[in-house]
Design an enzyme around this catalytic site. Structure first.
Site, PDB file in Angstrom:
ATOM      1  N   ASP A 191      16.241  -0.309  20.950  1.00  0.00           N
ATOM      2  CA  ASP A 191      14.994   0.497  21.053  1.00  0.00           C
ATOM      3  C   ASP A 191      14.414  -0.131  22.370  1.00  0.00           C
ATOM      4  O   ASP A 191      14.820  -0.846  23.103  1.00  0.00           O
ATOM      5  CB  ASP A 191      14.019  -0.056  19.937  1.00  0.00           C
ATOM      6  CG  ASP A 191      13.737  -1.621  19.955  1.00  0.00           C
ATOM      7  OD1 ASP A 191      14.083  -2.321  20.694  1.00  0.00           O
ATOM      8  OD2 ASP A 191      13.255  -2.072  18.921  1.00  0.00           O
ATOM      9  N   GLY A 248       8.581  -0.292  22.681  1.00  0.00           N
ATOM     10  CA  GLY A 248       7.410   0.378  22.379  1.00  0.00           C
ATOM     11  C   GLY A 248       6.867   0.058  20.970  1.00  0.00           C
ATOM     12  O   GLY A 248       5.470  -0.567  20.901  1.00  0.00           O
ATOM     13  N   PHE A 249       7.619   0.000  19.994  1.00  0.00           N
ATOM     14  CA  PHE A 249       7.100  -0.419  18.786  1.00  0.00           C
ATOM     15  C   PHE A 249       6.449  -1.984  18.538  1.00  0.00           C
ATOM     16  O   PHE A 249       5.645  -2.357  18.156  1.00  0.00           O
ATOM     17  CB  PHE A 249       8.109  -0.234  17.552  1.00  0.00           C
ATOM     18  CG  PHE A 249       7.572  -0.540  16.195  1.00  0.00           C
ATOM     19  CD1 PHE A 249       6.685   0.399  15.595  1.00  0.00           C
ATOM     20  CD2 PHE A 249       7.928  -1.704  15.596  1.00  0.00           C
ATOM     21  CE1 PHE A 249       6.171  -0.268  14.307  1.00  0.00           C
ATOM     22  CE2 PHE A 249       7.497  -2.035  14.252  1.00  0.00           C
ATOM     23  CZ  PHE A 249       6.554  -1.060  13.805  1.00  0.00           C
ATOM     24  N   ASP A 308       8.104   5.010  23.998  1.00  0.00           N
ATOM     25  CA  ASP A 308       7.012   5.923  23.524  1.00  0.00           C
ATOM     26  C   ASP A 308       5.773   5.108  23.050  1.00  0.00           C
ATOM     27  O   ASP A 308       5.640   3.850  23.163  1.00  0.00           O
ATOM     28  CB  ASP A 308       7.580   6.653  22.256  1.00  0.00           C
ATOM     29  CG  ASP A 308       7.917   5.740  21.234  1.00  0.00           C
ATOM     30  OD1 ASP A 308       8.372   4.364  21.552  1.00  0.00           O
ATOM     31  OD2 ASP A 308       7.679   5.894  20.002  1.00  0.00           O
ATOM     32  N   GLN A 341       6.718  12.226  18.226  1.00  0.00           N
ATOM     33  CA  GLN A 341       5.599  11.433  17.653  1.00  0.00           C
ATOM     34  C   GLN A 341       4.588  12.492  16.987  1.00  0.00           C
ATOM     35  O   GLN A 341       5.268  13.525  16.712  1.00  0.00           O
ATOM     36  CB  GLN A 341       4.755  10.745  18.544  1.00  0.00           C
ATOM     37  CG  GLN A 341       5.487   9.564  19.220  1.00  0.00           C
ATOM     38  CD  GLN A 341       5.651   8.389  18.201  1.00  0.00           C
ATOM     39  OE1 GLN A 341       4.839   8.489  17.250  1.00  0.00           O
ATOM     40  NE2 GLN A 341       6.544   7.368  18.058  1.00  0.00           N
ATOM     41  N   GLY A 389       6.989   7.173  14.350  1.00  0.00           N
ATOM     42  CA  GLY A 389       5.684   7.476  13.691  1.00  0.00           C
ATOM     43  C   GLY A 389       5.636   7.470  12.140  1.00  0.00           C
ATOM     44  O   GLY A 389       4.678   7.961  11.850  1.00  0.00           O
ATOM     45  N   ASP A 431      17.429   2.290  10.551  1.00  0.00           N
ATOM     46  CA  ASP A 431      17.682   0.931  10.608  1.00  0.00           C
ATOM     47  C   ASP A 431      16.343   0.452   9.890  1.00  0.00           C
ATOM     48  O   ASP A 431      15.463   0.930  10.036  1.00  0.00           O
ATOM     49  CB  ASP A 431      17.387   0.602  12.015  1.00  0.00           C
ATOM     50  CG  ASP A 431      16.224   0.650  12.825  1.00  0.00           C
ATOM     51  OD1 ASP A 431      15.504  -0.713  12.752  1.00  0.00           O
ATOM     52  OD2 ASP A 431      15.978   1.738  13.275  1.00  0.00           O
ATOM     53  N   CYS A 459      28.213  -4.683  -8.105  1.00  0.00           N
ATOM     54  CA  CYS A 459      28.501  -5.121  -6.657  1.00  0.00           C
ATOM     55  C   CYS A 459      29.676  -5.863  -6.676  1.00  0.00           C
ATOM     56  O   CYS A 459      30.124  -6.793  -7.191  1.00  0.00           O
ATOM     57  CB  CYS A 459      27.455  -5.914  -6.126  1.00  0.00           C
ATOM     58  SG  CYS A 459      27.631  -6.012  -4.218  1.00  0.00           S
ATOM     59  N   CYS A 509      30.799  -7.437  -3.550  1.00  0.00           N
ATOM     60  CA  CYS A 509      30.755  -8.291  -2.423  1.00  0.00           C
ATOM     61  C   CYS A 509      31.248  -9.622  -2.680  1.00  0.00           C
ATOM     62  O   CYS A 509      30.988  -9.987  -3.917  1.00  0.00           O
ATOM     63  CB  CYS A 509      29.365  -8.311  -1.727  1.00  0.00           C
ATOM     64  SG  CYS A 509      28.149  -9.243  -2.503  1.00  0.00           S
ATOM     65  N   CYS A 513      28.622 -11.850  -5.088  1.00  0.00           N
ATOM     66  CA  CYS A 513      28.744 -11.431  -6.065  1.00  0.00           C
ATOM     67  C   CYS A 513      29.657 -11.655  -7.001  1.00  0.00           C
ATOM     68  O   CYS A 513      29.795 -12.166  -8.189  1.00  0.00           O
ATOM     69  CB  CYS A 513      28.345  -9.946  -6.502  1.00  0.00           C
ATOM     70  SG  CYS A 513      26.554  -9.223  -6.185  1.00  0.00           S
ATOM     71  N   HIS A 555      24.519 -10.263   1.041  1.00  0.00           N
ATOM     72  CA  HIS A 555      24.640  -9.453  -0.242  1.00  0.00           C
ATOM     73  C   HIS A 555      23.751  -8.159  -0.208  1.00  0.00           C
ATOM     74  O   HIS A 555      24.259  -6.838  -0.284  1.00  0.00           O
ATOM     75  CB  HIS A 555      24.193  -9.870  -1.508  1.00  0.00           C
ATOM     76  CG  HIS A 555      23.831  -8.840  -2.568  1.00  0.00           C
ATOM     77  ND1 HIS A 555      24.786  -8.542  -3.321  1.00  0.00           N
ATOM     78  CD2 HIS A 555      22.710  -8.567  -3.000  1.00  0.00           C
ATOM     79  CE1 HIS A 555      24.101  -7.574  -4.414  1.00  0.00           C
ATOM     80  NE2 HIS A 555      22.803  -7.522  -3.931  1.00  0.00           N
TER      81      HIS A 555
END
Length: 389
Positions: free
Chosen positions: A102, A105-106, A156, A203, A230, A280, A318, A320, A323, A349
């Site tokens: 990124d 900005g955030f 941004d 935005q 946003g 994400d 599950c 994985c 589990c 998990h």
């Protein structure tokens, strides 16, 4: 190689493999330098160059081909000089596959104790040591070029829910002018051997005409991909869905679409339905460290006393390794005794669960059954089968 030829060479950057017949959902591929990424794709967040409580081997084992790293954090610590001396972020962290970074900005918006947005850039004070910095659109590109990101984001101005329209307009206009500068800086970096792609960011807060105007400004620059910014900034769920639909419908079909900062199963499926390709969030690992695990029947809090003698897996549906091996009772014991292993296993998990959700969504899209899949999953996840979505 000229900037124009770099742009033309990226026309095969994103390929739509199949579009679902009953929704706007689609499968695709991103052709990145460090491997093909199949979409839709959830990207785990590696804030400091690592996904918390997990190793690179864990991430590869689950099946991730791209993760996100935070420019703001890496710029402040260890700094681009250190990472540059290592070669790039990939050499520094030994993650061999793709990175999206990124712009910072955030994080400036959400973390910095002092920040001031000017035409020049974002002035802020570090949350680590209080030192002052100025992040310009050009510097954001420069930092991400040193990191050698496969995908980098423009700088941004993010605005929160219930921002007045005047302030939202000012933010989108600055973001648009910053895109011009970021785009020119990115093309210059490409001329000097950088192979990463720049994504622009839409935005406009929660004002339809501002969103439309922001999209129009963004499309003036032929960036390889477009992010919807946003959203998921405190607004009610129904508002998120309304503006996700409105904004996504304005974007060109041929470019990958990325909604930043969403990571719960329902938000992911709503985004896929609207033709979003990338997302994400820190959610799965953050809640995992706090003893919350995702299951097909909804989130489960391991800390609850009812799990003291519950010797079933986290999720019997599950597959994985967590589990397959451990019980809820043992996981609760680890959490109550503050063992690091609980964070490791719960995070593993949760990421496996979300990645498997996206894999199943891709399969449903290929069979033109996405809406059936989404309805069945959310009926169980949100309501435990008690009612339809």
């Amino acid at each position: 190689m000229s900037s124009q030829s770099v742009t033309l060479a990226r026309q095969d950057f994103f390929t739509i493999v199949h579009a679902d017949s009953g929704s706007r959902a689609r499968r695709g591929t991103l052709a990145l330098k460090h491997g093909i990424v199949e979409t839709p794709v959830f990207m785990p967040v590696g804030t400091n160059g690592t996904v918390k409580a997990l190793t690179n081997e864990d991430l590869e084992e689950i099946g991730f081909s791209i993760i996100l790293a935070n420019t703001y954090h890496l710029y402040l610590r260890p700094g681009t000089e250190v990472i540059g001396k290592a070669g790039d972020l990939r050499s520094f962290t030994q993650w061999k596959k793709n990175y999206l970074t990124d712009s910072g900005g955030f994080q400036i918006f959400s973390l910095a104790p002092f920040r001031k947005i000017t035409e020049e850039g974002a002035a802020f004070r570090s949350h680590i040591d209080g030192s002052y910095h100025l992040l310009t659109p050009e510097k954001a590109v420069e930092i991400q070029t040193v990191l050698n990101s496969d995908i980098q984001m423009q700088l941004d101005v993010c605005t929160p829910w219930e921002t007045p329209e005047k302030n939202a307009r000012n933010a989108l206009e600055i973001t648009g002018r910053w895109l011009k500068r970021a785009y020119e800086s990115w093309r210059h970096s490409a001329d000097n051997g950088y192979h990463g792609s720049l994504f622009s960011i839409v935005q406009g807060n929660f004002y339809p005409e501002l969103r439309r105007e922001s999209v129009e400004k963004t499309l003036e620059y032929n960036t390889p991909g477009i992010a919807i910014g946003g959203l998921s900034v405190g607004e009610p769920e129904e508002v998120f869905r309304e503006y996700l639909h409105f904004t996504s419908c304005l974007l060109p079909e041929e470019k990958p679409r990325y909604v930043m900062g969403i990571g719960t199963p329902e938000y992911i499926l709503w985004a896929i339905e609207e033709g979003i390709d990338m997302f994400d969030c820190v959610f799965p690992t953050r809640v995992g460290r706090n003893g919350l695990v995702l299951t097909h029947d909804g989130p489960v809090s391991l800390k609850k006393a009812e799990n003291t003698e519950n010797f079933v897996p986290i999720d019997t549906s599950c597959s994985c390794k967590v589990c397959k091996t451990y019980s809820r009772a043992y996981m609760r014991h680890l959490f109550k005794t503050r063992e690091i292993l609980c964070s490791m296993l719960a995070s593993y998990h949760n990421l496996y669960f979300l990645n498997n959700l996206v894999l199943n969504a891709r399969s449903a899209i290929s069979r033109n059954k996405f809406m059936d899949f989404k309805k069945a999953f959310l009926n169980r996840y949100l309501y435990k089968g008690d009612k339809n979505e």
